[in-house]
Write a protein that holds these residues in place. Structure first.
Motif, PDB file in Angstrom:
ATOM      1  N   UNK B  26       0.825  -1.215   0.000  1.00 48.32           N
ATOM      2  CA  UNK B  26       0.000   0.000   0.000  1.00 48.32           C
ATOM      3  C   UNK B  26       0.857   1.263   0.000  1.00 48.32           C
ATOM      4  N   UNK B  27       2.051   1.170   0.554  1.00 47.98           N
ATOM      5  CA  UNK B  27       2.932   2.341   0.584  1.00 47.98           C
ATOM      6  C   UNK B  27       3.333   2.766  -0.828  1.00 47.98           C
ATOM      7  N   UNK B  28       3.242   1.832  -1.786  1.00 44.10           N
ATOM      8  CA  UNK B  28       3.607   2.180  -3.170  1.00 44.10           C
ATOM      9  C   UNK B  28       2.418   2.684  -3.981  1.00 44.10           C
ATOM     10  N   UNK B  29       1.186   2.543  -3.475  1.00 43.92           N
ATOM     11  CA  UNK B  29       0.007   2.950  -4.252  1.00 43.92           C
ATOM     12  C   UNK B  29       0.130   4.379  -4.786  1.00 43.92           C
ATOM     13  N   UNK B  30       0.574   5.335  -3.960  1.00 41.69           N
ATOM     14  CA  UNK B  30       0.632   6.714  -4.492  1.00 41.69           C
ATOM     15  C   UNK B  30       1.579   6.852  -5.682  1.00 41.69           C
ATOM     16  N   UNK B  39      -4.225  -3.376 -10.697  1.00 44.21           N
ATOM     17  CA  UNK B  39      -3.653  -4.703 -11.005  1.00 44.21           C
ATOM     18  C   UNK B  39      -3.128  -5.368  -9.738  1.00 44.21           C
ATOM     19  N   UNK B  40      -2.368  -4.594  -8.982  1.00 41.03           N
ATOM     20  CA  UNK B  40      -1.768  -5.133  -7.758  1.00 41.03           C
ATOM     21  C   UNK B  40      -2.858  -5.534  -6.763  1.00 41.03           C
ATOM     22  N   UNK B  41      -3.895  -4.702  -6.678  1.00 39.06           N
ATOM     23  CA  UNK B  41      -5.001  -5.019  -5.759  1.00 39.06           C
ATOM     24  C   UNK B  41      -5.773  -6.248  -6.236  1.00 39.06           C
ATOM     25  N   UNK B  42      -6.111  -6.265  -7.528  1.00 39.75           N
ATOM     26  CA  UNK B  42      -6.911  -7.375  -8.057  1.00 39.75           C
ATOM     27  C   UNK B  42      -6.166  -8.709  -7.922  1.00 39.75           C
ATOM     28  N   UNK B  43      -4.851  -8.643  -8.054  1.00 35.24           N
ATOM     29  CA  UNK B  43      -4.073  -9.885  -7.948  1.00 35.24           C
ATOM     30  C   UNK B  43      -3.637 -10.161  -6.522  1.00 35.24           C
ATOM     31  N   UNK B 109       4.851  -5.308 -15.327  1.00 26.12           N
ATOM     32  CA  UNK B 109       4.619  -5.102 -13.899  1.00 26.12           C
ATOM     33  C   UNK B 109       5.936  -4.770 -13.195  1.00 26.12           C
ATOM     34  N   UNK B 110       6.982  -5.505 -13.550  1.00 23.30           N
ATOM     35  CA  UNK B 110       8.288  -5.256 -12.916  1.00 23.30           C
ATOM     36  C   UNK B 110       8.741  -3.822 -13.177  1.00 23.30           C
ATOM     37  N   UNK B 111       8.597  -3.374 -14.419  1.00 25.78           N
ATOM     38  CA  UNK B 111       9.032  -2.021 -14.767  1.00 25.78           C
ATOM     39  C   UNK B 111       8.228  -0.975 -13.994  1.00 25.78           C
ATOM     40  N   UNK B 112       6.918  -1.200 -13.864  1.00 23.50           N
ATOM     41  CA  UNK B 112       6.076  -0.246 -13.137  1.00 23.50           C
ATOM     42  C   UNK B 112       6.422  -0.216 -11.649  1.00 23.50           C
ATOM     43  N   UNK B 113       6.671  -1.387 -11.099  1.00 27.35           N
ATOM     44  CA  UNK B 113       6.998  -1.433  -9.677  1.00 27.35           C
ATOM     45  C   UNK B 113       8.368  -0.811  -9.415  1.00 27.35           C
ATOM     46  N   UNK B 114       9.299  -1.022 -10.327  1.00 27.59           N
ATOM     47  CA  UNK B 114      10.616  -0.394 -10.165  1.00 27.59           C
ATOM     48  C   UNK B 114      10.457   1.124 -10.147  1.00 27.59           C
TER      49      UNK B 114
END
Lengths: 357, 357
Positions: B26-30, B39-43, B109-114
């Motif tokens: 959740x700290x990364x949501x913003x 995507x992260x929530x649904x999965x 997903x990896x690129x977005x999370x990075x």
């Protein structure tokens, strides 16, 4: 130096790593049953000579070690006697036949070829020169079959060791391989782990490298892995009389591994409670290393420091690694500047303590 | 000792390996776009916190480093300031976020999370304490995307390094990864290779071990492999200004690897003609190691010998490895018995030469 050595070693050098070669598959025909002789012919299996030592590469074999043009270095007893046994005043030489028996996926064929190679070793080498000893070639693809082969020939006084290759399908500490150690211990045989083996996994734990030099330099890591596995899984707790000899592994990496392993054992030993003392102590009691090829520091005094850091002068065994030697002159197989006592230990005393001579 | 250090290090220690933690997904949501937040929530991806440091294991985090019961060590800036920056009089600390972005098989997903992790690092750490620096988290699954991320944030003065994990799909020397090095060099960033990473291949080149201790001890070999690959493939010929920092690798294995690598380079260098000098020289110019956790010999004088054998006093960089430290008392992060000059080099001079401070 030769004279020096003769004086120092009244009883003769023990050369713990000499390579003889199966000259061709046909040389094994007399030792194969009709069924398997036919099989090998029908499948046109001409040789299982591995390419660890690429034949065109000058490092692969010493000049003059081909018995005749195109013949395999190490395939002729007379030449091996003249090039190793005589000049080094060898009392005993331990032969290792690197023939790709361990790489065959058909376990029956592997077992038959291992038998043939061992019978060939007895008839054509061990019975022809009383200075020769050999390692038992086993089908390590199937440890139970490997143990059977040890039971078949383990009593022969010419066999002093069981040969495994360092690249394996699983780490050698795993229970899967214990039948081999049980049989070896029963006959008072050491287990020798030699460079080479199957290539199911990349030699790097991070994937396949591009170059032979990367593969070659990384071989030391395969040895480190086997050592970590053997100690962690408790092989030497279960088989307290077993000794493992690492061949062509180098050994200057040993102190660093001892430090790392000891430290982490202190933190994590609850996970492997059967290891009830420092891994470095287990290593000193159970692991030995042949000398060549030597990952040698630039100065002899550093090499001495490294041996001191191993915490034992009983871990090193002289080897010429004939015919693969990497040094220029024969005499260089023994590093310069070693104290006389250590030299004597390396040249024969340590081997005598480990092998059944 | 604390007073001593304050005198010795008027300009402050540089701590080259400190771990901050993403407290929860959740700290990364913003920092995620709506699409990827959904995507992260649904999965139901709740955390990518890796289990390199099992939380129940006393070695995994120093006592008192949990900001509150159950909260992740390293997740609170105030506590990190009080436990690392202040007691060590830290001038700069380099943060490494070990979050399993590199293990995701979905490259998008990896690129977005990075991206999200890097933006979180800037907003919640770098902009809040001027002593902090950080490594750029990149989706190393796709080196071109990784390079894009370096281009996106590489100019930010808070980023001094690109973070790779030592376990990789391919050896890091391979051309496949060169876009990362090209981008890093362009922004004057080092490449930091840290323990951990994907587990596609066994950590042992001989198969999967059974125990965590085997995995942990073997980690040094993954570092050795990356080093062999980086040098052999010619990364430092192509990118002569690039420096690679190995983190949590230990370093007492370095001299032995230098000897083995140099020796075999002499025999096999025709295969890698672009490596036109001894691998050990390339290593001394381009490779650095953080200090902790240290595969420490039993006596301080042996450690000094090892550093001497590395042939350079510029290769070691101080690190506390907060909050994972293995030593008992904070002061023990720096080994006892080092000469003052070497201590100063390790504590800050070497880091200053390598990073853009």
């Amino acid at each position: 130096m030769e004279k020096d050595l003769a004086v120092k070693t009244r009883t003769g050098v023990i050369d713990c790593d000499v390579h003889h070669a199966v000259p061709s598959m046909a040389a094994l025909y007399p030792y194969l049953s009709e069924r398997w002789r036919d099989y090998v012919k029908e499948h046109n299996i001409k040789s299982l000579e591995p390419n660890y030592y690429p034949r065109g590469n000058p490092l692969s074999a010493r000049p003059g070690s081909e018995p005749s043009p195109g013949a395999l270095p190490g395939s002729d007893l007379g030449l091996l006697q003249r090039q190793v046994l005589e000049p080094w005043s060898v009392q005993y030489a331990i032969l290792h036949c690197l023939y790709g028996v361990q790489m065959i996926h058909n376990e029956d064929l592997a077992a038959q070829l291992a038998q043939a190679v061992n019978d060939w070793q007895v008839a054509e080498w061990l019975e022809k020169d009383s200075r020769l000893r050999a390692s038992i070639v086993v089908p390590s693809q199937n440890p139970l079959r490997a143990a059977e082969e040890i039971h078949r020939v383990g009593k022969h006084p010419g066999f002093v060791q069981v040969l495994l290759l360092v690249r394996s399908e699983k780490p050698y500490g795993k229970r899967y391989y214990w039948p081999i150690y049980e049989a070896a211990e029963q006959y008072g045989l050491t287990v020798g782990i030699h460079a080479g083996g199957v290539t199911g996994y990349p030699i790097m734990p991070v994937g396949w490298p591009s170059h032979y030099i990367e593969d070659y330099v990384s071989h030391a890591q395969a040895f480190q892995s086997q050592l970590i596995s053997l100690v962690s899984e408790g092989v030497f707790v279960k088989f307290p009389r077993l000794r493992v000899v690492m061949m062509e592994s180098g050994f200057t990496w040993v102190p660093s591994l001892m430090w790392r392993f000891d430290k982490n054992w202190k933190g994590l030993r609850r996970e492997i409670p059967w290891v009830d003392r420092l891994p470095s102590e287990v290593m000193r009691d159970h692991i030995r290393f042949t000398l060549q090829p030597l990952d040698e520091p630039p100065k002899p005094e550093i090499l001495l420091k490294v041996i001191e850091q191993m915490g034992s002068d009983e871990m090193l065994l002289f080897s010429s690694d004939y015919p693969h030697w990497h040094y220029d002159e024969r005499e260089e197989a023994l590093p310069a500047g070693l104290p006389v006592d250590l030299e004597r230990k390396i040249l024969f005393e340590n081997a005598r303590a480990v092998y059944r001579f």
